[in-house]
Design a protein around this motif. Structure first.
Motif, PDB file in Angstrom:
ATOM      1  N   PRO A  93       1.423  -0.941  -0.204  1.00  0.00           N
ATOM      2  CA  PRO A  93       0.027  -0.348   0.031  1.00  0.00           C
ATOM      3  C   PRO A  93       0.717   1.252  -0.011  1.00  0.00           C
ATOM      4  N   LYS A  94       0.284   2.445  -0.993  1.00  0.00           N
ATOM      5  CA  LYS A  94       1.033   3.575  -0.342  1.00  0.00           C
ATOM      6  C   LYS A  94       1.572   4.281   0.215  1.00  0.00           C
ATOM      7  N   ILE A  95       0.441   3.681   1.710  1.00  0.00           N
ATOM      8  CA  ILE A  95       0.443   4.678   3.041  1.00  0.00           C
ATOM      9  C   ILE A  95       1.571   3.877   3.495  1.00  0.00           C
ATOM     10  N   ASN A  96       2.384   3.225   3.391  1.00  0.00           N
ATOM     11  CA  ASN A  96       3.954   2.363   3.922  1.00  0.00           C
ATOM     12  C   ASN A  96       4.744   3.155   3.353  1.00  0.00           C
ATOM     13  N   SER A  97       5.976   3.450   4.327  1.00  0.00           N
ATOM     14  CA  SER A  97       6.920   3.863   4.021  1.00  0.00           C
ATOM     15  C   SER A  97       8.612   2.514   3.915  1.00  0.00           C
ATOM     16  N   CYS A  98       7.403   1.256   3.770  1.00  0.00           N
ATOM     17  CA  CYS A  98       8.953   0.141   3.777  1.00  0.00           C
ATOM     18  C   CYS A  98       8.852  -0.376   2.347  1.00  0.00           C
ATOM     19  N   LEU A  99       9.751  -0.945   2.056  1.00  0.00           N
ATOM     20  CA  LEU A  99       9.375  -2.336   1.341  1.00  0.00           C
ATOM     21  C   LEU A  99       9.201  -3.861   1.876  1.00  0.00           C
ATOM     22  N   GLY A 133      10.853 -10.040  -5.503  1.00  0.00           N
ATOM     23  CA  GLY A 133      11.669  -9.331  -4.825  1.00  0.00           C
ATOM     24  C   GLY A 133      11.180  -8.119  -4.171  1.00  0.00           C
ATOM     25  N   TYR A 134      12.126  -6.981  -3.622  1.00  0.00           N
ATOM     26  CA  TYR A 134      11.880  -5.893  -3.114  1.00  0.00           C
ATOM     27  C   TYR A 134      10.579  -4.536  -3.380  1.00  0.00           C
ATOM     28  N   VAL A 135       9.985  -4.580  -2.987  1.00  0.00           N
ATOM     29  CA  VAL A 135       8.417  -3.838  -3.536  1.00  0.00           C
ATOM     30  C   VAL A 135       8.866  -2.165  -2.754  1.00  0.00           C
ATOM     31  N   GLU A 136       8.164  -1.297  -3.156  1.00  0.00           N
ATOM     32  CA  GLU A 136       7.854  -0.335  -3.255  1.00  0.00           C
ATOM     33  C   GLU A 136       6.969   0.269  -3.005  1.00  0.00           C
TER      34      GLU A 136
END
Length: 163
Positions: A84-90, A106-109
């Motif tokens: 979700p856009k609200i997150n600040s993590c991968l 992989g690591y998802v923004e």
């Protein structure tokens, strides 16, 4: 004859007393007043954002999954996996079916996701217990909280819904 007349008078007095008692009982009931509306209530247009003292504390939103249906004998499957856009993590997401790993991202923004994934092999036809493992990371690689989202997975040509 005197006994009969006395008996009739007693019956009439009892009936009259019962009638008076019934009348008084219903006559003394409070009158029915209609309910009045609360004029201070607003027209409802949906939930509003409420004060949260922890708004300044970063949180991680993990999407839920109730169930998925996969096509049989295929490795490409349609999904709705996202960060979700609200997150600040991968996010790194890993799909397990019956405790066996079938896919890993992989690591998802934040704000990115997958509509289709490629499994390592087709999942056997039938009903399965599955889970999506969400691993969360800061951009510098620091590990954050994660989650297992358990759901049912059905693989087959026909899916019957019972109501």
């Amino acid at each position: 004859m005197k006994k009969k007349r006395l008996f009739i008078i007693i019956i009439l007095l009892l009936a009259l007393s019962a009638g008076i008692a019934i009348f008084l009982h219903f006559h003394n009931q409070p009158s029915h007043n209609p309910l009045s509306s609360d004029d201070s209530a607003d027209d409802w247009s949906g939930e509003q954002e409420l004060y949260n003292p922890q708004d300044d504390v970063p949180t991680i939103e993990i999407p839920g999954i109730v169930s998925l249906v996969f096509s049989p004998d295929e490795t490409k499957q349609k999904v709705n996996f996202h960060n979700p856009k609200i997150n600040s993590c991968l996010f790194r997401m890993t799909l397990y079916v019956d405790e066996k790993q079938y896919w890993q991202s992989g690591y998802v923004e934040p704000g990115k996701g997958f509509y289709e994934i490629e499994l390592t092999e087709p999942v056997p036809v039938g009903s399965h217990e599955a889970y999506l493992l969400y691993e969360c990371f800061k951009e510098d690689g620091t590990v954050l909280n994660g989650a297992h989202v358990i759901f049912s997975l059905t693989v087959g040509k026909y899916v019957f819904l019972l109501f």
